[in-house]
Every structure is written in structure tokens, then in C-alpha cells.
Design a protein around this motif. Structure first.
Motif, PDB file in Angstrom:
ATOM      1  N   LYS A  67       0.837  -1.201   0.000  1.00 27.79           N
ATOM      2  CA  LYS A  67       0.000   0.000   0.000  1.00 27.79           C
ATOM      3  C   LYS A  67       0.872   1.251   0.000  1.00 27.79           C
ATOM      4  N   ASP A  68       1.968   1.211   0.750  1.00 24.31           N
ATOM      5  CA  ASP A  68       2.897   2.345   0.798  1.00 24.31           C
ATOM      6  C   ASP A  68       3.496   2.609  -0.587  1.00 24.31           C
ATOM      7  N   GLU A  69       3.796   1.562  -1.317  1.00 18.27           N
ATOM      8  CA  GLU A  69       4.388   1.724  -2.647  1.00 18.27           C
ATOM      9  C   GLU A  69       3.369   2.149  -3.701  1.00 18.27           C
ATOM     10  N   PHE A  70       2.176   1.566  -3.662  1.00 19.86           N
ATOM     11  CA  PHE A  70       1.197   1.797  -4.720  1.00 19.86           C
ATOM     12  C   PHE A  70       0.146   2.864  -4.390  1.00 19.86           C
ATOM     13  N   LYS A  71       0.149   3.340  -3.166  1.00 22.09           N
ATOM     14  CA  LYS A  71      -0.742   4.424  -2.722  1.00 22.09           C
ATOM     15  C   LYS A  71      -2.194   4.145  -3.120  1.00 22.09           C
ATOM     16  N   ASP A  72      -2.826   5.126  -3.797  1.00 26.07           N
ATOM     17  CA  ASP A  72      -4.255   5.031  -4.123  1.00 26.07           C
ATOM     18  C   ASP A  72      -4.565   4.030  -5.235  1.00 26.07           C
ATOM     19  N   GLU A  73      -3.541   3.484  -5.872  1.00 25.18           N
ATOM     20  CA  GLU A  73      -3.783   2.485  -6.919  1.00 25.18           C
ATOM     21  C   GLU A  73      -4.132   1.121  -6.337  1.00 25.18           C
ATOM     22  N   LEU A  74      -3.874   0.936  -5.032  1.00 24.04           N
ATOM     23  CA  LEU A  74      -4.118  -0.355  -4.383  1.00 24.04           C
ATOM     24  C   LEU A  74      -5.196  -0.202  -3.320  1.00 24.04           C
ATOM     25  N   THR A  75      -6.220  -1.039  -3.417  1.00 25.16           N
ATOM     26  CA  THR A  75      -7.322  -1.031  -2.457  1.00 25.16           C
ATOM     27  C   THR A  75      -7.358  -2.386  -1.755  1.00 25.16           C
ATOM     28  N   ILE A  76      -7.586  -2.346  -0.442  1.00 23.40           N
ATOM     29  CA  ILE A  76      -7.699  -3.578   0.342  1.00 23.40           C
ATOM     30  C   ILE A  76      -9.163  -3.979   0.362  1.00 23.40           C
ATOM     31  N   LEU A  86      -5.883  -3.761  -7.580  1.00 22.67           N
ATOM     32  CA  LEU A  86      -4.847  -2.884  -8.107  1.00 22.67           C
ATOM     33  C   LEU A  86      -5.350  -2.231  -9.380  1.00 22.67           C
ATOM     34  N   PHE A  87      -5.262  -0.891  -9.442  1.00 19.73           N
ATOM     35  CA  PHE A  87      -5.614  -0.193 -10.675  1.00 19.73           C
ATOM     36  C   PHE A  87      -4.565  -0.543 -11.721  1.00 19.73           C
ATOM     37  N   THR A  88      -4.984  -1.181 -12.794  1.00 23.79           N
ATOM     38  CA  THR A  88      -4.053  -1.612 -13.828  1.00 23.79           C
ATOM     39  C   THR A  88      -4.471  -1.089 -15.191  1.00 23.79           C
ATOM     40  N   GLY A  89      -5.170   0.039 -15.201  1.00 24.26           N
ATOM     41  CA  GLY A  89      -5.540   0.629 -16.477  1.00 24.26           C
ATOM     42  C   GLY A  89      -4.301   1.150 -17.185  1.00 24.26           C
ATOM     43  N   GLY A  90      -4.389   1.266 -18.476  1.00 23.93           N
ATOM     44  CA  GLY A  90      -3.266   1.802 -19.232  1.00 23.93           C
ATOM     45  C   GLY A  90      -2.373   0.725 -19.796  1.00 23.93           C
ATOM     46  N   LYS A  91      -1.302   1.178 -20.415  1.00 28.63           N
ATOM     47  CA  LYS A  91      -0.415   0.304 -21.160  1.00 28.63           C
ATOM     48  C   LYS A  91       0.474  -0.576 -20.280  1.00 28.63           C
ATOM     49  N   ASP A  92       0.773  -0.124 -19.083  1.00 30.63           N
ATOM     50  CA  ASP A  92       1.736  -0.842 -18.248  1.00 30.63           C
ATOM     51  C   ASP A  92       1.088  -1.742 -17.203  1.00 30.63           C
ATOM     52  N   ARG A  93      -0.102  -2.247 -17.471  1.00 31.10           N
ATOM     53  CA  ARG A  93      -0.835  -3.059 -16.487  1.00 31.10           C
ATOM     54  C   ARG A  93      -0.063  -4.301 -16.050  1.00 31.10           C
ATOM     55  N   LEU A  94       0.586  -4.963 -16.978  1.00 30.21           N
ATOM     56  CA  LEU A  94       1.347  -6.163 -16.632  1.00 30.21           C
ATOM     57  C   LEU A  94       2.536  -5.803 -15.737  1.00 30.21           C
ATOM     58  N   SER A  95       3.190  -4.713 -16.046  1.00 33.01           N
ATOM     59  CA  SER A  95       4.333  -4.274 -15.238  1.00 33.01           C
ATOM     60  C   SER A  95       3.909  -3.918 -13.818  1.00 33.01           C
ATOM     61  N   LYS A  96       2.748  -3.269 -13.676  1.00 31.09           N
ATOM     62  CA  LYS A  96       2.248  -2.926 -12.334  1.00 31.09           C
ATOM     63  C   LYS A  96       1.959  -4.179 -11.520  1.00 31.09           C
ATOM     64  N   LEU A  97       1.286  -5.131 -12.124  1.00 30.17           N
ATOM     65  CA  LEU A  97       0.961  -6.372 -11.421  1.00 30.17           C
ATOM     66  C   LEU A  97       2.245  -7.126 -11.063  1.00 30.17           C
ATOM     67  N   HIS A  98       3.184  -7.154 -11.974  1.00 32.11           N
ATOM     68  CA  HIS A  98       4.477  -7.800 -11.735  1.00 32.11           C
ATOM     69  C   HIS A  98       5.177  -7.147 -10.551  1.00 32.11           C
ATOM     70  N   GLN A  99       5.179  -5.817 -10.523  1.00 33.86           N
ATOM     71  CA  GLN A  99       5.838  -5.100  -9.425  1.00 33.86           C
ATOM     72  C   GLN A  99       5.136  -5.352  -8.094  1.00 33.86           C
ATOM     73  N   LEU A 100       3.804  -5.410  -8.100  1.00 35.08           N
ATOM     74  CA  LEU A 100       3.069  -5.698  -6.862  1.00 35.08           C
ATOM     75  C   LEU A 100       3.434  -7.082  -6.324  1.00 35.08           C
TER      76      LEU A 100
END
Length: 108
Positions: A67-76, A86-100
Motif C-alpha cells: 500500500k505504501d508503494e502503490f498508494k491510491d492504486e491499491l485497495t484492500i 490494483l488499478f491496472t488501467g493503461g499500457k503498463d498493467r502487466l508491469s504494475k501487477l508484476h511489481q506488486l
């Protein structure tokens, strides 16, 4: 890990197709999800919903770090099963999920 493998492939063969990089990331996401006891990953419009299994492998500390890393993009999410959205809209959705997944695993 995936980043090391991608670097090694680039060193040996030069530029590699984006599809190959995505396949490597998907493989690591699946492996980390299994190690973390994640029951499912579901893409829903602009979000990826992560459902935690009963194993209790994802601890509150891990969620706080993510949550600290992803801020408002991550909801519990709470309910019958605990989860994350995890908000994964946009072109980098796979990268965001990978990073999470990497963040959760590193925090374990």
C-alpha cells in the motif's frame, strides 16, 4: 528472477520482442502468486483483483508495504476472502501487477 533473465537474453541476443518480456513477467507473476498462496488473479476492466487463499501467507505487514508503494492504486478488499484490488488501467498493467507481486514477495 525475471529481470535477470531479461537482461541475460538481451546480452546474448540483443533486443528481444515485447511479447517475450511479457511472457517472462507472466511466468514470474504465476510463480510468485503460488508462493504467496494467492487463490486467483482476475482482470476486471481497469483493475486486477487478487484473492488471497486461506494459507495466511500474505501478512498485514506485506499489505502495508504494498500500500505504501502503490498508494491510491491499491485497495484492500474484505469479505469472505481477503483481497487486493490494483488499478491496472493503461499500457503498463502487466508491469504494475508484476511489481506488486515482487513487492509482496520481498516483504514476506
Amino acid at each position: 528472477d525475471a529481470e535477470d533473465l531479461i537482461e541475460e537474453l538481451i546480452d546474448r541476443f540483443g533486443d528481444i520482442p515485447e511479447e517475450t518480456i511479457n511472457l517472462i513477467k507472466i511466468s514470474e507473476i504465476r510463480a510468485l502468486a503460488g508462493r504467496l498462496g494467492i487463490e486467483s488473479l482476475d482482470q476486471q476492466k481497469n483493475r486486477t483483483v487478487i484473492t488471497c487463499g486461506d494459507s495466511g501467507r500474505i501478512t498485514p505487514f506485506m499489505v502495508i508495504m504494498a500500500k505504501d508503494e502503490f498508494k491510491d492504486e491499491l485497495t484492500i478488499l474484505s469479505g469472505v476472502r481477503t483481497g487486493l484490488s490494483l488499478f491496472t488501467g493503461g499500457k503498463d498493467r502487466l508491469s504494475k501487477l508484476h511489481q506488486l507481486m515482487r513487492t509482496l514477495y520481498r516483504s514476506s
